[in-house]
Design a protein around this motif. Sequence first.
Motif: not given
Length: 338
Positions: A71-95
């Motif tokens: 399914l990913d033949a046409s998908k550009r290989k990507q790596f999540i930015p650290a800022k996204f991970v921190r944003k998700i985890l910071d929100e999760g910490k408070h919820n």
Amino acid sequence: MKKVKVTPVPLYKNISGRSLFKSNDPAFREYRRRWREQPVNFEAGDFPLFIDIEVTNACNLRCSFCATTYLDASKRKQFIPAKFVRKILDEGKHNGLYGVKFNDRGEPLLHPELTQFVRYAKKCGLIDVYFNTNGMLLSEAKAKGLINSGLDRISISIEGFRKDFYERYRIKAKFETLLRNVRNLWALRQKRGLTKPLIRIQSVLLPEISKDMDGYLSGYKKFWGPYADEISVIEYKKEISLQQHAKPLIYPWACHQLWQRVVVWCDGTILPCNEDYRGLLDLGNISTTSIKEAWNSKALIELRAVHMAGKSHTITACRGCYLRETQIDKLKKLDKER
């Protein structure tokens, strides 16, 4: 209307050792109670219990049975930015977020910051920090880093216990490397007298395996049992196109994931389940949308309502979902046995 069935039929089965979900910790037991009961009671709460954070959509292998391969033949290989991970985890910490899994479509050990992500998740108080891996990149250095980071559990996917069988399905993998990595992880943990990360070794039940199930499982447990807390098997996913699902499978069933978790892809896309490999149920992007906003969005509320009405077959992404088809098949068998 028939009563909609939402009780999840597990896609994995424990065949040896302890279940990684058995715990005497009160917080963990509450987490798993809510995991079981929220879908049955159609209670979503204000925030998901668990988030799948895809750190990359790339993979070092090309396994013949994996959705990522096809399914990913046409998908550009990507790596999540650290800022996204921190944003998700910071929100999760408070919820009240309980856990995260650091992968969806790709191989998480490809991300150079994976260990830091695990450490940050534990710093935020999460009690179930986890990921799946093919194990090929689990070097001694990475194993030490993950142990030190506080990783709670890890699943290593391995087909067979002999080189020829394993490499036939795990394309580009080397059995000798895998075996060394698995043994090292177990030995490093044991040497330090630790109980975590809990280690599950699991096999996909490929059609070839089904021909000699008893013999295979016996050999599999004997070979891998010394290096794991749990040995399990998971259902084989026969990936087919949406066009092949043109004729809907109608059954009064609702997907449990809609009341448990969300997924954030490495490009920031937020999805309501980890089976939507085509991204058809886009709830927004983490760069502009919070997890709470996505969880309580009109789109997800309406999707839940369709499932609650037993009409999941009317949703394109759900109609073609492997998870839906597999669970309905199992529920139908249970209906006949009753």
